[in-house]
Design a protein around this motif. Structure first.
Motif, PDB file in Angstrom:
ATOM      1  N   ALA A  28      -4.165 -45.761  63.065  1.00  0.00           N
ATOM      2  CA  ALA A  28      -4.244 -44.886  61.895  1.00  0.00           C
ATOM      3  C   ALA A  28      -3.048 -45.015  60.965  1.00  0.00           C
ATOM      4  N   LEU A  29      -1.891 -45.333  61.505  1.00  0.00           N
ATOM      5  CA  LEU A  29      -0.687 -45.420  60.681  1.00  0.00           C
ATOM      6  C   LEU A  29      -0.123 -46.835  60.772  1.00  0.00           C
ATOM      7  N   PRO A  30      -0.080 -47.542  59.648  1.00  0.00           N
ATOM      8  CA  PRO A  30       0.384 -48.929  59.692  1.00  0.00           C
ATOM      9  C   PRO A  30       1.887 -49.041  59.908  1.00  0.00           C
ATOM     10  N   ALA A  31       2.269 -50.168  60.446  1.00  0.00           N
ATOM     11  CA  ALA A  31       3.699 -50.502  60.559  1.00  0.00           C
ATOM     12  C   ALA A  31       4.229 -50.809  59.165  1.00  0.00           C
ATOM     13  N   ASP A  32       5.544 -50.909  59.026  1.00  0.00           N
ATOM     14  CA  ASP A  32       6.130 -51.306  57.751  1.00  0.00           C
ATOM     15  C   ASP A  32       5.514 -52.634  57.308  1.00  0.00           C
ATOM     16  N   ASN A  33       5.164 -52.695  56.029  1.00  0.00           N
ATOM     17  CA  ASN A  33       4.526 -53.877  55.456  1.00  0.00           C
ATOM     18  C   ASN A  33       3.282 -54.284  56.244  1.00  0.00           C
ATOM     19  N   GLY A  34       2.521 -53.285  56.682  1.00  0.00           N
ATOM     20  CA  GLY A  34       1.343 -53.537  57.494  1.00  0.00           C
ATOM     21  C   GLY A  34       0.094 -52.858  56.964  1.00  0.00           C
ATOM     22  N   CYS A  61      -8.729 -47.061  56.261  1.00  0.00           N
ATOM     23  CA  CYS A  61      -8.016 -48.316  56.027  1.00  0.00           C
ATOM     24  C   CYS A  61      -6.736 -47.949  55.283  1.00  0.00           C
ATOM     25  N   ASN A  62      -5.612 -48.052  55.975  1.00  0.00           N
ATOM     26  CA  ASN A  62      -4.326 -47.621  55.421  1.00  0.00           C
ATOM     27  C   ASN A  62      -3.353 -48.793  55.367  1.00  0.00           C
ATOM     28  N   GLY A  63      -2.470 -48.762  54.386  1.00  0.00           N
ATOM     29  CA  GLY A  63      -1.493 -49.826  54.251  1.00  0.00           C
ATOM     30  C   GLY A  63      -0.144 -49.309  53.792  1.00  0.00           C
ATOM     31  N   LYS A  64       0.890 -50.045  54.165  1.00  0.00           N
ATOM     32  CA  LYS A  64       2.265 -49.753  53.729  1.00  0.00           C
ATOM     33  C   LYS A  64       2.901 -51.050  53.257  1.00  0.00           C
ATOM     34  N   HIS A  65       3.710 -50.928  52.224  1.00  0.00           N
ATOM     35  CA  HIS A  65       4.452 -52.101  51.759  1.00  0.00           C
ATOM     36  C   HIS A  65       5.584 -51.640  50.851  1.00  0.00           C
ATOM     37  N   THR A  66       6.623 -52.462  50.745  1.00  0.00           N
ATOM     38  CA  THR A  66       7.722 -52.141  49.837  1.00  0.00           C
ATOM     39  C   THR A  66       7.299 -52.284  48.383  1.00  0.00           C
ATOM     40  N   GLN A 112      11.042 -42.799  53.150  1.00  0.00           N
ATOM     41  CA  GLN A 112      12.478 -42.933  52.868  1.00  0.00           C
ATOM     42  C   GLN A 112      12.955 -44.377  52.890  1.00  0.00           C
ATOM     43  N   ASN A 113      12.244 -45.216  53.639  1.00  0.00           N
ATOM     44  CA  ASN A 113      12.640 -46.621  53.718  1.00  0.00           C
ATOM     45  C   ASN A 113      11.975 -47.458  52.618  1.00  0.00           C
ATOM     46  N   SER A 114      11.535 -46.793  51.543  1.00  0.00           N
ATOM     47  CA  SER A 114      10.943 -47.444  50.368  1.00  0.00           C
ATOM     48  C   SER A 114       9.590 -48.086  50.631  1.00  0.00           C
ATOM     49  N   GLN A 115       8.884 -47.638  51.654  1.00  0.00           N
ATOM     50  CA  GLN A 115       7.534 -48.124  51.930  1.00  0.00           C
ATOM     51  C   GLN A 115       6.526 -47.238  51.199  1.00  0.00           C
ATOM     52  N   TRP A 116       5.668 -47.859  50.390  1.00  0.00           N
ATOM     53  CA  TRP A 116       4.584 -47.142  49.720  1.00  0.00           C
ATOM     54  C   TRP A 116       3.420 -47.047  50.697  1.00  0.00           C
TER      55      TRP A 116
END
Length: 129
Positions: A28-34, A61-66, A112-116
């Motif tokens: 459910a929760l992506p890793a950094d840049n994932g 469908c969730n995503g994280k990225h800088t 906080q780590n700048s991941q959108w």
């Protein structure tokens, strides 16, 4: 592997064909840049005399990225590809009959780590034999 896990894996495989910036994982929760996908809600829409069932379930469908643009574009590409698909995977116990966007990719948060963080969901219709 049960039918639900197989169907999720098939949807992930279809999404991976869009060549996103990361390998799509189950969760459910992506890793950094994932990017990740997992089941949310759903239930049988119909049960038949042979005890086969027509299901409608939601996959998040969730995503994280800088880069906000990178995550947004990747999730939108996944949604477009899966919603436009006309031929779906099947197995002896199940058959996907449709995938459609329920909630288009949208901004959820900036960590906080700048991941959108972006989130979205897809409705998957399938038949269990």
């Amino acid at each position: 592997m049960n039918a639900f896990d197989e169907i999720l894996a098939a949807a992930i495989s279809m999404a991976q064909e869009t060549d996103p910036y990361a390998t799509i994982t189950a969760g459910a929760l992506p890793a950094d840049n994932g990017i990740c996908m997992t089941w949310a809600s759903g239930a049988p829409a119909s049960t038949f005399l042979d005890k086969g069932m027509a299901y409608q379930r939601t996959i998040v469908c969730n995503g994280k990225h800088t880069s906000q643009q990178t995550v947004s574009e990747a999730l939108h590409a996944i949604h477009l590809a899966l919603t436009k698909t006309k031929t779906y995977p099947s197995a002896p116990q199940w058959q996907i009959t449709d995938i459609a966007t329920v909630a288009a990719p949208a901004y959820l948060s900036r960590e906080q780590n700048s991941q959108w963080l972006y989130g979205s969901s897809l409705r998957v219709k399938f038949y269990l034999r």
